[in-house]
Write a protein that holds these residues in place. Sequence first.
Motif, mmCIF file in Angstrom:
data_model
loop_
_atom_site.group_PDB
_atom_site.id
_atom_site.type_symbol
_atom_site.label_atom_id
_atom_site.label_comp_id
_atom_site.label_asym_id
_atom_site.label_seq_id
_atom_site.Cartn_x
_atom_site.Cartn_y
_atom_site.Cartn_z
ATOM 1 N N TRP A 56 23.059 116.108 -28.547
ATOM 2 C CA TRP A 56 23.481 116.912 -29.694
ATOM 3 C C TRP A 56 24.194 116.029 -30.716
ATOM 4 N N ASP A 60 21.442 118.107 -20.070
ATOM 5 C CA ASP A 60 21.813 119.134 -21.046
ATOM 6 C C ASP A 60 21.375 118.799 -22.459
ATOM 7 N N ALA A 111 28.077 122.077 -34.010
ATOM 8 C CA ALA A 111 26.884 121.312 -33.651
ATOM 9 C C ALA A 111 26.400 121.633 -32.241
ATOM 10 N N VAL A 112 27.335 121.805 -31.325
ATOM 11 C CA VAL A 112 26.936 121.989 -29.928
ATOM 12 C C VAL A 112 26.806 123.452 -29.542
ATOM 13 N N ARG A 167 15.530 119.169 -25.541
ATOM 14 C CA ARG A 167 16.762 119.900 -25.796
ATOM 15 C C ARG A 167 17.663 119.099 -26.719
ATOM 16 N N GLY A 168 18.344 119.812 -27.605
ATOM 17 C CA GLY A 168 19.258 119.151 -28.515
ATOM 18 C C GLY A 168 18.919 119.440 -29.961
ATOM 19 N N ASN A 169 19.555 118.702 -30.853
ATOM 20 C CA ASN A 169 19.340 118.938 -32.283
ATOM 21 C C ASN A 169 19.038 117.647 -33.037
ATOM 22 N N ALA A 171 26.581 115.646 -33.999
ATOM 23 C CA ALA A 171 27.609 116.278 -34.834
ATOM 24 C C ALA A 171 27.764 115.431 -36.091
#
Length: 353
Positions: A332, A329, A352-353, A270-272, A334
Amino acid sequence: MGPVHYSVLGPTLARTPDGTDVAVGGPRVRALLTVLALRAGRTVPVPDLVDEVWHGDEPPADAVAALQALVGRLRKALGRDRIVSAEGGYRLDARPEDVDARRFEHLAAEGVASLGAGDPARAAALLDEALGLWRGPALADLPDRDAEAPRWEARRLDVRRARLDAALGLGEAPAALPELTALCAAHPLDETLQALRIRALRDTGRAAEALAAYESVRRALANRLGTDPSLALRALHAELLTGPRTPEPAPAPKPRKDRAAAKREEASVRGNLRARLTSFVGRDEEIAALRDDLRTARLVTLLGPGGAGKTRLSQEAAERGAADGAWPDGVWVAELAAVTDPEAVVEAVLAAV
């Protein structure tokens, strides 16, 4: 007299409340208005204004007097009270919402949030309004537009991606496919766009073309970047091969160890975080120290000269922490390197989030 609205997402314009365009003046005056509008409500020092208005050209011998003359012409067009002299500079007396670029950021953030909340209809309306503010290339009248315009153009592409995602959520794949095809041709390595196009092909019943599109993306990534498709793209490919999943009964509770392992596995994807193109070797002590700090502090700052590997070190620590279930969670990122306006930091983080 009501507020004047300023447009910089295209040729610079000023418009009165009744919709009448104001004749601002020549290129230098429009450049001056562009700079002031981007920082509406904040004082811009005289040296900064001179540098941006005459960027690429030699400023006049008496640049301060020349700038005052431009300010006088702008005041004549807009009204004297709208250009305020203060603290060694000038300020456009306007609210952020009076400038199309700021309205665009606000609408984009709300639209993306609505999309994430599962409301594609509201997202589509907000994102359409945001994109409708554009009338051409951003900051068209700014001499040094190459310094700031790319950030706005990149944000516009982000919003177009989100709008197309909303279209697919609304069952509008046939209408979205032509734009997706054109964008994917212009950005062949943009995995988010490519995934949207593959979904659109699938949703229009063109599964074979969707599989071929995935294979084309996979080869492009391998040949040009030496990397594999993202987890999201691979999951989409697997879904194309197996067909849509059928509902299954809820599984029986698993032992505690299995649930913990599943939690770690979910957190790890999960995330970017950016896809890594090379392996990471060494620096275990630094990663261990960084992870210890992150367990006890809300903010940890890495310092060092450019090229020292701060970004890579932080990404590696974040990946390992997510894999161990430290952040259920996800992680992420930014990106703030291109953000020059402090007021835009919040929108950048929200996006971003």
